[in-house]
Scaffold this motif. Structure first.
Motif, PDB file in Angstrom:
ATOM      1  N   LYS A 260      -0.910   1.141  -6.863  1.00 37.57           N
ATOM      2  CA  LYS A 260      -0.708  -0.066  -6.068  1.00 37.57           C
ATOM      3  C   LYS A 260       0.752  -0.248  -5.645  1.00 37.57           C
ATOM      4  O   LYS A 260       1.042  -0.988  -4.711  1.00 37.57           O
ATOM      5  CB  LYS A 260      -1.177  -1.293  -6.851  1.00 37.57           C
ATOM      6  CG  LYS A 260      -2.674  -1.308  -7.114  1.00 37.57           C
ATOM      7  CD  LYS A 260      -3.068  -2.510  -7.972  1.00 37.57           C
ATOM      8  CE  LYS A 260      -4.563  -2.500  -8.265  1.00 37.57           C
ATOM      9  NZ  LYS A 260      -4.958  -3.636  -9.145  1.00 37.57           N
ATOM     10  N   PHE A 261       1.657   0.436  -6.372  1.00 40.16           N
ATOM     11  CA  PHE A 261       3.089   0.284  -6.074  1.00 40.16           C
ATOM     12  C   PHE A 261       3.598   1.326  -5.095  1.00 40.16           C
ATOM     13  O   PHE A 261       4.756   1.268  -4.666  1.00 40.16           O
ATOM     14  CB  PHE A 261       3.903   0.379  -7.370  1.00 40.16           C
ATOM     15  CG  PHE A 261       3.552  -0.673  -8.378  1.00 40.16           C
ATOM     16  CD1 PHE A 261       3.653  -2.022  -8.068  1.00 40.16           C
ATOM     17  CD2 PHE A 261       3.100  -0.316  -9.637  1.00 40.16           C
ATOM     18  CE1 PHE A 261       3.330  -2.999  -8.998  1.00 40.16           C
ATOM     19  CE2 PHE A 261       2.780  -1.281 -10.575  1.00 40.16           C
ATOM     20  CZ  PHE A 261       2.883  -2.623 -10.255  1.00 40.16           C
ATOM     21  N   GLU A 262       2.789   2.279  -4.712  1.00 43.37           N
ATOM     22  CA  GLU A 262       3.245   3.320  -3.788  1.00 43.37           C
ATOM     23  C   GLU A 262       3.598   2.695  -2.440  1.00 43.37           C
ATOM     24  O   GLU A 262       2.966   1.734  -1.987  1.00 43.37           O
ATOM     25  CB  GLU A 262       2.146   4.367  -3.590  1.00 43.37           C
ATOM     26  CG  GLU A 262       1.956   5.304  -4.767  1.00 43.37           C
ATOM     27  CD  GLU A 262       1.032   6.450  -4.418  1.00 43.37           C
ATOM     28  OE1 GLU A 262       1.488   7.601  -4.386  1.00 43.37           O
ATOM     29  OE2 GLU A 262      -0.160   6.182  -4.157  1.00 43.37           O
ATOM     30  N   GLY A 263       4.624   3.233  -1.796  1.00 43.43           N
ATOM     31  CA  GLY A 263       4.987   2.739  -0.481  1.00 43.43           C
ATOM     32  C   GLY A 263       6.397   3.141  -0.100  1.00 43.43           C
ATOM     33  O   GLY A 263       7.130   3.774  -0.868  1.00 43.43           O
ATOM     34  N   THR A 264       6.769   2.778   1.112  1.00 42.16           N
ATOM     35  CA  THR A 264       8.128   2.973   1.624  1.00 42.16           C
ATOM     36  C   THR A 264       8.805   1.613   1.676  1.00 42.16           C
ATOM     37  O   THR A 264       8.253   0.658   2.228  1.00 42.16           O
ATOM     38  CB  THR A 264       8.094   3.604   3.033  1.00 42.16           C
ATOM     39  OG1 THR A 264       7.461   4.878   2.962  1.00 42.16           O
ATOM     40  CG2 THR A 264       9.496   3.785   3.585  1.00 42.16           C
ATOM     41  N   TYR A 265       9.997   1.524   1.094  1.00 44.06           N
ATOM     42  CA  TYR A 265      10.708   0.244   0.976  1.00 44.06           C
ATOM     43  C   TYR A 265      12.090   0.373   1.620  1.00 44.06           C
ATOM     44  O   TYR A 265      12.762   1.400   1.496  1.00 44.06           O
ATOM     45  CB  TYR A 265      10.840  -0.148  -0.490  1.00 44.06           C
ATOM     46  CG  TYR A 265       9.514  -0.354  -1.192  1.00 44.06           C
ATOM     47  CD1 TYR A 265       8.960  -1.621  -1.287  1.00 44.06           C
ATOM     48  CD2 TYR A 265       8.817   0.722  -1.749  1.00 44.06           C
ATOM     49  CE1 TYR A 265       7.737  -1.820  -1.930  1.00 44.06           C
ATOM     50  CE2 TYR A 265       7.598   0.536  -2.391  1.00 44.06           C
ATOM     51  CZ  TYR A 265       7.064  -0.740  -2.478  1.00 44.06           C
ATOM     52  OH  TYR A 265       5.861  -0.925  -3.102  1.00 44.06           O
TER      53      TYR A 265
END
Length: 553
Positions: A381-386
């Protein structure tokens, strides 16, 4: 019992004391001298080192060559360009005028330089002294405008380009960001207040008053002055640094180790009539959010080896300089070099350790933490581009082999969970904590280092990018602030920028509408109107943030 004359006893004790000090000085000298073996090798530039303890110069040596071309050695009296060490002298000029009642640190700078643009926020002299003005800094601003590294630049150049600026990097007082522009504008203030030429006023009111006979401000780099060192780039093979530095206030003060020791001694025992001036130089003020800023008035006030230290470094061409004083221990160190790998700051720290010993302050223990176990479903759920839009920094979070991996421009590192939404970053020298907003909502993450204020990274909603979308970015972009055009083009599936003096600059897509490229552009963000049409770009290159370039073609 035989009685001794008290004067005789005192003389014997004094003799033993002097012999002990002499032995101590000799031991220190040998250890200090051993640090500079490399500087003293044949056909090698070097520098000059001087140390003062308890009001006495206990070490003064020179090493290497002042001129590789003519095999002229450095001497203890060789004059070096001190780079940004100059800033503390400009600051002292402001302090002396303040004490004469001719200005206030909290005056709006436009009171003295009315031609400056009105940025809608008050910038004070104090802001410039502390590097909290928000003004865009000289070298990065000039680089964006097309200046190359070896182009001549002067205060007159800055005075022209500063009139075109429409925005600040940040609200004055809210951040610290090193800024040469502020110290150059203080030259304008000193000249406008005194009616005198800056370098002449400084000579009469600062250097001469403090018995610094070999120190001067240099605004003409082509001028021939005897006994000046030449500077070089490199560590093993050397290239002469082409001199282009014609600006003053932020740099280009020339001096010797002896003169700089004289200056530093005033932080322990100021000259009569200068007591309050050297005390004010150490003024530190909080940022508007209450956080600390250790940059005082042209000097950094910090601690080293558990001792109070006042210090600053300098760099210009191949010259490197570093001055430090430990006022409570009456120790001052000056290290001046004429080659870029000289590392005077590192050598100064080594010298301080030789004389003061290692710190008796207990080192901060390495933080320990207890990890917990989270399922892959939760971690995913924490995967992503920030993206941190303030710092122009990107981080990617990916799940690999049952572990969250955190990566920006550097290598990937593991994130270890310590709660349902908080993680510790492994294999880094600091205590880095990464916190996602909630365990189920991942629209931002907060990154704090050693318990400091966190940086906020927002999740990029649509990071996906298709190569065919590159054509949207093609065009010419013009900025009236730096009076130059950057052309963006695509060739063989690769994107690049072009500027007439910098040539072609390779770039790559970080994510949709954000590119990264080589200096002087660094980060390019595309701006779209309500219909999705690109209207321009914002370029950030470190000490210039969000310079606007309108799409003109």
């Amino acid at each position: 019992m035989k009685k001794y004359n008290p004067l005789f006893v005192l003389a014997v004790l004094l003799l033993f004391s002097l012999e002990s000090l002499a032995q101590s000085d000799a031991a220190w000298n040998q250890k200090i001298d051993s640090l500079f073996t490399e500087w003293n090798t044949p056909n090698h530039p070097g520098g000059a080192i001087a140390v003062m303890k308890d009001g006495k110069t206990i070490f003064s040596q020179a090493y290497g060559l002042a001129s590789l071309e003519y095999l002229v050695p450095n001497s203890t009296g060789t004059i070096f360009n001190t780079g940004s060490v100059s800033k503390q002298f400009t600051a002292m000029g402001i302090v002396r005028l303040e004490e004469e009642g001719k200005l206030s640190f909290d005056d709006d700078i436009r009171k003295y330089i009315p031609e400056l643009p009105d940025f809608g926020e008050k910038i004070t002299i104090r802001h410039m002294l502390h590097h909290t003005s928000g003004l865009r800094s000289l070298h990065t601003l000039f680089g964006l405008a097309g200046w190359r590294d070896d182009d001549s630049r002067s205060n007159a150049d800055l005075n022209r380009i500063i009139l075109n600026q429409e925005d600040l990097n940040f609200s004055p007082g809210s951040e610290y960001l090193y800024c040469n522009t502020g110290y150059m504008l203080m030259v304008n203030i000193i000249e406008n207040v005194t009616g005198e030429v800056f370098k002449e006023w400084m000579q009469e009111n600062i250097f001469s008053e403090l018995n610094m006979s070999q120190t001067y401000v240099e605004d003409l780099y082509s001028r021939v002055v005897p006994n000046n060192a030449t500077s070089y780039y490199g560590s093993d093979h050397f290239e002469r640094a082409v001199e282009y530095w014609g600006y003053v206030g932020s740099g280009n003060m020339h001096s010797t180790t002896a003169d700089l020791l004289t200056w530093l001694s005033n932080f322990s025992h100021p000259k009569k009539g200068w007591e309050s001036s050297f005390l004010k130089m150490q003024t530190v003020d909080l940022l508007t959010d209450g956080s600390e800023n250790d940059y005082a008035f042209g000097v950094i006030v910090d601690e080293h080896l558990g001792k109070k230290r006042i210090q600053h470094g300098g760099s210009i061409g191949g010259f490197r300089a570093y001055v430090a004083t430990y006022p409570e221990d009456e120790l001052s160190i000056v290290a001046l070099t004429n080659f870029s790998a000289g590392n005077p700051g590192g050598h100064s720290n080594q010298i301080a350790e030789i004389i003061l010993g290692k710190s008796d302050v207990e080192p901060t223990p390495k933080p320990t933490f207890k990890s917990i176990s989270l399922s892959n479903e939760t971690l995913a759920k924490f995967e992503g581009t920030y993206w941190d839009n303030k710092a122009k920094s990107m981080q990617k979070v990916q799940l690999k082999n049952d572990t969250l991996r955190y990566s920006g421009t550097g290598r990937e590192r593991a994130l270890v969970p310590i709660s349902s939404n908080t993680f510790k970053l492994l294999d880094v020298p600091a205590d880095v904590e990464v916190k996602f907003e909630t365990a189920t909502k991942k629209d931002q993450l907060l990154v704090s280092v050693d318990g400091g204020a966190p940086s906020t990274f927002k999740e990029v909603a649509n990071p996906e990018f298709k190569e065919e979308d590159l054509k949207d970015y093609v065009g010419e972009y013009y900025s009236s602030e730096v009076e130059t055009t950057y052309t963006i083009s695509v060739k063989d599936g690769k994107i690049e920028l072009y500027q007439v003096r910098h040539g072609f600059i390779p770039a790559k897509v970080l994510f949709k509408d954000v590119l990264t490229a080589d200096y002087p552009t660094n980060v390019i963000q595309f701006v779209r109107d309500s219909k999705g049409k690109i209207t321009g770009i914002l370029i950030t290159n470190g000490r210039v943030r969000n310079a606007w370039f309108k799409k003109v073609l």
